[in-house]
Scaffold this active site. Structure first.
Site, PDB file in Angstrom:
ATOM      1  N   ASP A  66     -18.652   2.879  -9.493  1.00 33.40           N
ATOM      2  CA  ASP A  66     -19.611   3.484 -10.423  1.00 33.40           C
ATOM      3  C   ASP A  66     -20.953   3.749  -9.749  1.00 33.40           C
ATOM      4  O   ASP A  66     -21.202   3.307  -8.630  1.00 33.40           O
ATOM      5  CB  ASP A  66     -19.787   2.583 -11.665  1.00 33.40           C
ATOM      6  CG  ASP A  66     -19.735   1.098 -11.336  1.00 33.40           C
ATOM      7  OD1 ASP A  66     -20.090   0.731 -10.203  1.00 33.40           O
ATOM      8  OD2 ASP A  66     -19.339   0.314 -12.204  1.00 33.40           O
ATOM      9  N   ASN A 135     -19.648  -8.756 -21.298  1.00 25.62           N
ATOM     10  CA  ASN A 135     -18.987  -8.157 -22.463  1.00 25.62           C
ATOM     11  C   ASN A 135     -17.567  -7.689 -22.148  1.00 25.62           C
ATOM     12  O   ASN A 135     -16.956  -6.971 -22.930  1.00 25.62           O
ATOM     13  CB  ASN A 135     -19.817  -6.983 -23.004  1.00 25.62           C
ATOM     14  CG  ASN A 135     -19.969  -5.864 -21.977  1.00 25.62           C
ATOM     15  OD1 ASN A 135     -19.390  -5.924 -20.890  1.00 25.62           O
ATOM     16  ND2 ASN A 135     -20.735  -4.837 -22.317  1.00 25.62           N
ATOM     17  N   HIS A 137     -16.629  -5.746 -19.642  1.00 23.83           N
ATOM     18  CA  HIS A 137     -16.445  -4.441 -18.988  1.00 23.83           C
ATOM     19  C   HIS A 137     -15.942  -4.606 -17.563  1.00 23.83           C
ATOM     20  O   HIS A 137     -16.241  -5.601 -16.902  1.00 23.83           O
ATOM     21  CB  HIS A 137     -17.722  -3.582 -19.048  1.00 23.83           C
ATOM     22  CG  HIS A 137     -18.840  -3.989 -18.146  1.00 23.83           C
ATOM     23  ND1 HIS A 137     -20.167  -3.744 -18.424  1.00 23.83           N
ATOM     24  CD2 HIS A 137     -18.864  -4.619 -16.939  1.00 23.83           C
ATOM     25  CE1 HIS A 137     -20.925  -4.192 -17.443  1.00 23.83           C
ATOM     26  NE2 HIS A 137     -20.165  -4.734 -16.529  1.00 23.83           N
ATOM     27  N   GLU A 142     -17.563   0.192 -20.937  1.00 21.04           N
ATOM     28  CA  GLU A 142     -18.123  -0.711 -21.940  1.00 21.04           C
ATOM     29  C   GLU A 142     -17.150  -0.837 -23.128  1.00 21.04           C
ATOM     30  O   GLU A 142     -16.228  -0.023 -23.269  1.00 21.04           O
ATOM     31  CB  GLU A 142     -19.470  -0.149 -22.424  1.00 21.04           C
ATOM     32  CG  GLU A 142     -20.500   0.055 -21.305  1.00 21.04           C
ATOM     33  CD  GLU A 142     -21.096  -1.255 -20.762  1.00 21.04           C
ATOM     34  OE1 GLU A 142     -20.455  -2.315 -20.840  1.00 21.04           O
ATOM     35  OE2 GLU A 142     -22.221  -1.190 -20.229  1.00 21.04           O
TER      36      GLU A 142
HETATM   37  C1  F6R Z   1     -20.116  -3.012 -10.580  1.00 24.66           C
HETATM   38  C2  F6R Z   1     -19.384  -2.991 -11.817  1.00 24.66           C
HETATM   39  C3  F6R Z   1     -19.550  -3.998 -12.900  1.00 24.66           C
HETATM   40  C4  F6R Z   1     -19.883  -5.402 -12.410  1.00 24.66           C
HETATM   41  C5  F6R Z   1     -20.181  -6.300 -13.598  1.00 24.66           C
HETATM   42  C6  F6R Z   1     -20.531  -7.699 -13.179  1.00 24.66           C
HETATM   43  O1  F6R Z   1     -19.702  -1.950  -9.738  1.00 24.66           O
HETATM   44  O2  F6R Z   1     -18.636  -2.107 -11.967  1.00 24.66           O
HETATM   45  O3  F6R Z   1     -18.387  -4.050 -13.672  1.00 24.66           O
HETATM   46  O4  F6R Z   1     -18.803  -5.903 -11.674  1.00 24.66           O
HETATM   47  O5  F6R Z   1     -21.242  -5.764 -14.343  1.00 24.66           O
HETATM   48  O6  F6R Z   1     -21.747  -7.674 -12.506  1.00 24.66           O
HETATM   49  P1  F6R Z   1     -22.237  -8.964 -11.719  1.00 24.66           P
HETATM   50  O7  F6R Z   1     -21.232  -9.204 -10.675  1.00 24.66           O
HETATM   51  O8  F6R Z   1     -23.569  -8.565 -11.125  1.00 24.66           O
HETATM   52  O9  F6R Z   1     -22.320 -10.053 -12.710  1.00 24.66           O
END
Ligand code: F6R
Length: 261
Positions: A66, A135, A137, A142
């Site tokens: 992303d 959440n 994702h 989301e």
């Molecule tokens: C990042 C991504 C997100 C993160 C998630 C957890 O490329 O796609 O799904 O893996 O938001 O973020 P952290 O690891 O910072 O808690």
């Protein structure tokens, strides 16, 4: 799903790293799906150590999950910058072989379609690295994302913007939109390694591993994937009802199944 519960965040990075390094040694031009955020940093650190010890990542191809929309490419928190800093440089990847979705394209929808086409042209993702949001994702899919979604523009959930505010000087600087691979895109990967550490992820892990498959917990779609490894520290595994069974299962695995193959 294979659930692996380890006693430390460092062990999570080393376990996932060993699986990825084994793939790259077998297939030097493997296609890796690359996550950003804090969760995979231990994995990349482990891979960097292996690169320093001689594992050659120079032919590996990569696709990031992303990118924020509208953030300048050179911004230190653009995922293009993060992937460069945390993955390309320490592992010695060839930057020409790594793509990050374009969050600044004049025609974002077309850029999303091009990204999907580039993944297909590369032969698909061999191994996708994932973190998970509080959440549930994965990528930035989301809650209520279509379980069949492809790369597209998404609005970030308030809890995601809040979680990611730590990377920005001002919480209002966190972008409101992103481009993300869809759940359908992620599910096309041949193998998936999801890593999670810390108690803040425990509820999301319990929901996606033991709850029903639901777009309210987007990572739960992984229950439909035939080759997913969920690698957790004790805190992230804290809400799992069957954690004793997962430990027992892992202990009883013959080595040919436990080791990266
Ligand atoms: C990042 C991504 C997100 C993160 C998630 C957890 O490329 O796609 O799904 O893996 O938001 O973020 P952290 O690891 O910072 O808690």
């Amino acid at each position: 799903m294979e659930i692996v519960i380890l006693d430390s965040a460092a062990a999570v990075g080393a376990h996932a790293g060993s699986r990825i390094a084994a793939l790259v040694e077998r297939t030097p031009d493997a296609v890796l799906g690359l996550a950003t955020g804090s969760s995979p940093l231990g994995v990349y650190a482990d891979l960097a150590t292996r690169a320093a010890a001689g594992v050659d990542f120079s032919r590996v191809r990569g696709f990031a999950l992303d990118e924020y929309v509208g953030i300048p490419l050179e911004h230190p928190e653009s995922y293009a910058s993060v992937i460069h800093r945390d993955v390309i440089e320490p592992l010695g990847l060839d930057p020409a072989r790594v793509r990050v979705p374009d969050g600044r394209a004049a025609d974002l929808r077309r850029a999303c379609d091009d990204y999907e086409a580039a993944i297909v042209a590369a032969g698909g993702v061999d191994l996708q690295i994932l973190g998970i949001g509080v959440n549930g994702h994965i990528g930035f899919n989301e809650p209520t994302s279509s379980l069949a979604s492809r790369t597209r523009i998404k609005t970030l959930a308030p809890e995601t913007r809040e979680a990611n505010a730590r990377f920005f000087a001002d919480p209002d600087d966190v972008p409101t939109h992103c481009v993300t691979q869809g759940l359908g895109t992620i599910m096309d990967a041949r193998e998936i390694v999801l890593v999670a550490q810390g108690a803040a992820k425990a509820a999301a892990i319990a929901a996606i591993v033991e709850g029903p498959v639901s777009s309210m917990w987007p990572g739960s779609i992984l229950q439909h994937h035939p080759r997913v490894h969920v690698v957790l520290d004790e805190a992230a595994a804290g809400d799992l009802r069957l954690s004793d069974y997962y430990r027992y299962t892992f202990d009883f695995k013959p080595s040919w199944q436990r080791d990266p193959v």
